[in-house]
Scaffold this active site. Sequence first.
Site, mmCIF file in Angstrom:
data_model
loop_
_atom_site.group_PDB
_atom_site.id
_atom_site.type_symbol
_atom_site.label_atom_id
_atom_site.label_comp_id
_atom_site.label_asym_id
_atom_site.label_seq_id
_atom_site.Cartn_x
_atom_site.Cartn_y
_atom_site.Cartn_z
ATOM 1 N N ASN A 1 -2.819 3.905 14.702
ATOM 2 C CA ASN A 1 -4.139 4.439 14.344
ATOM 3 C C ASN A 1 -4.709 3.823 13.068
ATOM 4 O O ASN A 1 -5.715 4.273 12.542
ATOM 5 C CB ASN A 1 -4.074 5.960 14.201
ATOM 6 N N GLU B 1 -3.438 8.578 6.621
ATOM 7 C CA GLU B 1 -3.947 8.724 7.982
ATOM 8 C C GLU B 1 -5.477 8.568 8.038
ATOM 9 O O GLU B 1 -6.155 8.623 7.001
ATOM 10 C CB GLU B 1 -3.553 10.096 8.530
ATOM 11 N N ASP C 1 6.894 6.378 1.099
ATOM 12 C CA ASP C 1 6.709 7.754 1.558
ATOM 13 C C ASP C 1 8.025 8.440 1.918
ATOM 14 O O ASP C 1 9.082 7.810 1.968
ATOM 15 C CB ASP C 1 5.762 7.788 2.774
ATOM 16 N N HIS D 1 -3.029 3.525 10.115
ATOM 17 C CA HIS D 1 -2.526 4.048 8.847
ATOM 18 C C HIS D 1 -1.623 3.032 8.139
ATOM 19 O O HIS D 1 -0.979 2.206 8.772
ATOM 20 C CB HIS D 1 -1.827 5.405 9.016
#
Length: 238
Positions: A134, A141, A67, A136
């Site tokens: 979380n 996400e 990314d 990811h």
Amino acid sequence: MKIIKVKNINEMGKVTAGIIMEEINKDDSTILGLATGGTPVSTYCNLIKAYKSGNISFKNVKTFNLDEYVGLDGNHPNSYNRFMKEKLFNHIDIKEENTHLPCGVGDLYNACEDYKVLLERNTIHLQILGLGVNGHIGFNEPGVDFNLSVHVEKLDEQTRKDNSRYFKTMKEVPTEAITMGIKDIMRAEKIILLVNGIHKKDAFNKLLNGIETNECPVTILRRHKNLTVIITEDLYIN
């Protein structure tokens, strides 16, 4: 799923670097999928050490990063392009043309399409992943469509907060990123997931024991045929 337990992040780096070196020694034109953030830094330090000791060469290796932040060009201090150069590429013999990251500036649609084409033409042999608090992976996400390939993802506020330590102010933390999709990640022949720190325990437990759900993207990895998870001792399951 294979789980390797290590004492700390330093040992995690040694073990992960060792696995990467095995892949390169088997095939010196190995294609690696790489991650950024604090967790893989120890791995990169160990790879640099091995290169400087003459134990490994990256001359024929290709890399594809997961990314890049939207809005940061490759020279920005917090861009992942810059991160990879400073933490790994500038210290080994890899050819610049063999290193690939998505572009976070300019025409984002074309940037996604260009990276998709590259990934379709190159099978990643070994993909390194970190894990977000979380759940990811990459910047996929909670709520992400598992069928997406490379795309622009709006960053969860938890992710922005976690990454704010790298920026002067929260305001400076980008709100979007270009990321490999789950579809791209799952195409890798082998995956190593690095999980470091008690704050990742909930997401890790969901991977082990929860239902598969896009609300915790890491749970999709249970489907992968060759997944190794390396965890630090604060995540040991008794």
